[in-house]
Enzyme design. Structure first.
Site, PDB file in Angstrom:
ATOM      1  N   GLY A   1     -20.919  25.827 -19.911  1.00 30.72           N
ATOM      2  CA  GLY A   1     -20.537  27.040 -18.978  1.00 30.72           C
ATOM      3  C   GLY A   1     -21.415  27.526 -17.890  1.00 30.72           C
ATOM      4  O   GLY A   1     -21.196  28.505 -17.340  1.00 30.72           O
TER       5      GLY A   1
ATOM      6  N   CYS B   1       4.585  11.497 -13.345  1.00 29.48           N
ATOM      7  CA  CYS B   1       6.021  11.530 -13.078  1.00 29.48           C
ATOM      8  C   CYS B   1       6.572  10.280 -12.610  1.00 29.48           C
ATOM      9  O   CYS B   1       7.703   9.617 -13.323  1.00 29.48           O
ATOM     10  CB  CYS B   1       6.210  12.167 -11.671  1.00 29.48           C
ATOM     11  SG  CYS B   1       8.013  12.722 -11.058  1.00 29.48           S
TER      12      CYS B   1
ATOM     13  N   CYS C   1       7.260  17.165  -9.961  1.00 25.90           N
ATOM     14  CA  CYS C   1       5.947  17.071 -10.739  1.00 25.90           C
ATOM     15  C   CYS C   1       4.695  16.907  -9.746  1.00 25.90           C
ATOM     16  O   CYS C   1       4.804  16.118  -8.961  1.00 25.90           O
ATOM     17  CB  CYS C   1       5.789  15.974 -11.876  1.00 25.90           C
ATOM     18  SG  CYS C   1       6.860  16.007 -13.190  1.00 25.90           S
TER      19      CYS C   1
ATOM     20  N   CYS D   1      11.666  18.779 -13.345  1.00 28.37           N
ATOM     21  CA  CYS D   1      11.453  17.976 -12.198  1.00 28.37           C
ATOM     22  C   CYS D   1      12.561  17.236 -11.871  1.00 28.37           C
ATOM     23  O   CYS D   1      13.439  16.736 -12.476  1.00 28.37           O
ATOM     24  CB  CYS D   1      10.367  17.042 -12.782  1.00 28.37           C
ATOM     25  SG  CYS D   1      10.020  15.607 -11.517  1.00 28.37           S
TER      26      CYS D   1
ATOM     27  N   CYS E   1      12.070  13.128 -12.455  1.00 27.59           N
ATOM     28  CA  CYS E   1      11.791  12.625 -13.664  1.00 27.59           C
ATOM     29  C   CYS E   1      12.154  13.412 -14.820  1.00 27.59           C
ATOM     30  O   CYS E   1      12.465  13.121 -15.812  1.00 27.59           O
ATOM     31  CB  CYS E   1      10.399  12.303 -14.170  1.00 27.59           C
ATOM     32  SG  CYS E   1       9.366  13.848 -14.491  1.00 27.59           S
TER      33      CYS E   1
END
Lengths: 385, 373
Positions: A73, A313, A307, A282, A285
């Protein structure tokens, strides 16, 4: 990282007729001289070093990466190079990828979750040309995934490296414009200002209104910008078995999350962190657990949600999942019909087509033979190199 | 319709062809040559060399041609090439006191050793179109007898040196041990930035940005009252000491523009009052750039003189981070990349906040009549 790294650091040009880099990579001119003596079977441009950057620069970037991994970080300054792509268009991620990629890698490049957005295509092409890179769109097959704005939906595995393109590495920058100050704030872990900002959001709107680049606390120590991924993706960073590297080229910073690092999205006990959700699945899908893009489909306010992770997808559709609008999409040429199928229009296929903005282009699309874009891409790759 | 920016590869290849076509323009018009640009658009080439940080008029001209005259795009091309060049050493410092002068003006003295040399300048042109240029192919004018430039004095001392001899000018001393200058193209900059870093960043910084900042200093957003001590334009020789030889070899001449501003004095109990200096140096003939740079250089010295850094031009982080036009252009223009994932996050949020607000209001409306009854 070490396993990957040794792989890459060995005779990096092990593949076939490629010349091995000189011990000290002096110049591009030298490289050119060496390559021109070789049979030009390589697709990489001989005037440039493998993966564009010279070996000294790669070494400098690897040092920065090692430091970044050692201090999760923490933003490590590095001597970011001028790249042949625009600053702000992924030069940080490109430099990180160039420093770690080797001939044995398989590279996936996504932008907005999709492999076929223009900038992802452009960056993938860059590595195909300069690093002879084997590329893939399959998340699970990739050893390196360079991304802008998304983390793939499929969980990442041990040994995979996710490289983020970062526009603004400093999570405190919007609160304090001076780098001299923000460095001190990090040194002292003085993050009260960020908590106050989140609190003010809640006071004004009832909730935290940051929807992307949502600040996280890494390993209980540094507040870090996760890059502009939607906060939907934040939980995926937590304890991920993959190595996550962040490159900010214009701002000249590198930072990292080693595998299995704690990543906590900042919040309050009475206002816990929560992610985006949608009322509908979605349309292609039927996924209910993926991040969705909204697509405006006419001028009367009709919308479909699909998606954002194109590979996710496609994989689901190939597995037989069907969304509500899949049939319509196939019928209007939005989905590539499967050539092997007798009834190609409704059979889902692993490949999405696109590029339509209006009626005229839609007609063109409908008459385009299946797979044309894909083969055009292959041709382009060869011609372009 | 699904979806705007997908299906990229074929489109990207097509756009490269379209760019080539747009660059060429009407094919009935003869193509411009790089040599023509280098010779006839030399000021644009100078700007590309400065902002691209590479002194190469031919490449600058090529970049301008390839970029259709877009100076920032041209500077970008030059930089992306420059970064791949091997570094084989640093030249000896150039000596602008020994410049072969083309132009030299001072605003602080009416006359001075070497005199004022106006040279080529637009300063006293009237900005009226010369429509004869529209015609092109003008018949060769019989060359006017030019005032012989060899009449110039051999010695043209720099004005700050004249002041310095009297002790009136802040001395320009190299830092302890005369270390090699920082190279901001190889190392990340940290703040506060030293003067070598600041000057380097401004030398490759955007002319327009520095011009605006310099102007702000003059107008009141910065407290300096500058005089142009001197502007000089001309050729200086560049010498290099190859390790294996051990002595300096002349590599050739480059054209430079140098500006030194004389600013109001400062002093302390220990140091007698002295004028302070603002310095600007640029490749080619680039007076506006060199002048702007010298104004901002002086403003950025505020810390050294114990002045408060109140104004934008005095803040090194502000100036250095934002003067780089290739970086600035990249980040501003990246906004045209797809952002629909993030925008979707915003849409989801704003719709939900509005929905919840509506629900609250509806609940309140329901509550009101009951209260009235």
């Amino acid at each position: 990282m070490s396993a990957h790294q040794t792989n890459r650091d060995g005779p990096a040009r092990g593949a076939g007729s490629q010349p091995a880099p000189a011990a000290v990579q002096g110049s591009f001119a030298m490289q050119q001289a060496a390559s021109s003596r070789e049979a030009a079977s390589s697709e990489t441009s001989p005037a440039y070093n493998y993966a564009y950057l010279d070996e000294q620069t790669k070494r400098m970037i690897r040092r920065a990466l090692l430091k970044a991994v050692a201090i999760p970080g923490y933003q490590v300054p590095f001597g970011s190079r001028e790249m042949p792509l625009a600053r702000g268009w992924g030069t940080g991620g490109i430099q990180v990828t160039a420093a770690i990629i080797g001939p044995s890698d398989r590279l996936k490049v996504i932008d907005q979750g999709a492999d076929d957005t223009t900038n992802a295509v452009s960056i993938r092409r860059f590595f195909e040309r300069t690093a002879d890179a084997r590329t893939t769109e399959a998340t699970q097959d990739a050893t390196i995934i360079q991304t802008r704005h998304r983390i793939p939906e499929a969980p990442l595995q041990r040994g995979q490296i996710l490289v983020y393109q970062v526009p603004q590495p400093e999570p405190l920058r919007k609160l304090e414009p001076h780098e001299t100050e923000t460095r001190k704030m990090h040194a002292w872990a003085e993050y009260g200002l960020m908590q106050v900002k989140l609190y003010e959001n809640i006071a004004c709107f009832g909730e935290v209104t940051t929807t992307y680049d949502y600040p996280v606390l890494v390993n209980g120590r540094y507040v870090m910008a996760p890059s502009p991924i939607p906060k939907f993706d934040n939980p995926k960073m937590h304890m991920s078995p993959a190595l996550q590297l962040f490159g900010a080229g214009r701002e000249k910073r590198i930072y990292a999350l080693p595998p299995h690092t704690s990543v906590r999205s900042l919040d309050f006990d009475d206002h816990p962190f929560r992610i985006q959700s949608w009322d509908e699945p979605c349309a292609l899908c039927g996924a209910t657990d993926s991040y969705l893009d909204e697509v405006v489909i006419d001028d009367r306010g009709s919308r479909m949600f699909v998606c954002s992770d194109s590979h996710h997808c496609e994989t689901r559709r190939a597995a037989g999942h069907r969304g509500a609008m899949l049939g319509d999409a196939a019928a209007s040429g939005l989905i590539e019909p499967s050539p092997s199928s007798a009834n190609g229009l409704v059979e889902p296929s692993p490949s999405l087509r696109g590029g339509k903005a209006d009626e005229a282009t839609e007609e063109q699309q409908c008459t385009t033979p299946p797979g044309l874009l894909r083969s055009a891409r292959k041709d382009g790759g060869e011609n372009g190199s | 319709m699904y979806v705007a920016v997908k299906g990229g590869e074929a489109a990207i290849l097509a756009t490269h062809d379209l760019v080539a076509e747009a660059r060429r323009g009407d094919e009935a018009v003869p193509e411009i040559s790089v040599a023509q640009i280098r010779e006839q658009q030399a000021l644009a080439c100078a700007r590309v060399m400065n902002e691209g940080s590479l002194c190469d008029p031919d490449l600058a001209a090529l970049a301008l041609k390839q970029a259709q005259g877009d100076v920032i795009e041209a500077a970008f091309l030059v930089r992306a090439y420059r970064t791949t060049l091997p570094r084989f050493g640093s030249s000896e410092p150039v000596d602008t006191a020994r410049m072969a002068i083309r132009r030299r003006v001072s605003a602080t003295y009416k006359d001075l050793p070497g005199g004022q040399v106006l040279g080529p300048t637009y300063d006293y042109t009237h900005r009226l179109f010369d429509f004869a240029l529209m015609e092109g192919d003008r018949p060769e004018q019989p060359a006017k007898p030019l005032p012989a430039s060899d009449g110039l004095d051999q010695t043209m001392p720099r004005v700050p040196d004249i002041l310095g001899a009297e002790g009136l000018m802040e001395a320009e001393e190299p830092p302890e041990g005369d270390p090699r200058p920082f190279d901001l193209t190889r190392e990340p900059v940290s703040f506060p930035a030293a003067r070598d870093v600041r000057l380097q960043a401004m030398a490759r910084g955007d002319e327009g940005f520095l011009l605006g900042l310099g102007y702000s200093v003059q107008r009141g957003f910065g407290g300096n009252h500058p005089f142009v001590g001197e502007i000089r334009v001309g050729e200086v020789s560049v010498a290099f000491v190859p390790e294996e030889l051990g002595f300096a070899v002349d590599l050739g001449d480059i054209t430079l523009t140098e500006c030194q501003m004389v600013n109001q004095f400062t002093g302390s109990k220990e140091v007698a009052p002295q004028f302070t200096r603002g310095y600007g140096l640029a490749f080619g003939h680039a007076e506006r750039k060199a002048m702007s740079m010298s104004l901002v250089d002086r403003a950025l010295k505020c810390r050294d003189f114990g002045e408060a850094a109140t104004y934008p031009a005095q803040q090194d982080e502000f100036v250095l981070y934002h003067a780089d036009n290739v970086e600035a252009a990249g980040f501003v223009e990246h906004l045209k990349l797809p952002h629909y994932v993030d925008f979707q996050g915003e849409l989801e949020l704003i719709r939900r906040i509005r929905r919840e607000r509506e629900a609250r209001r509806a609940a309140d409306d329901d509550a009101v009549p009951e209260a009235a009854e």
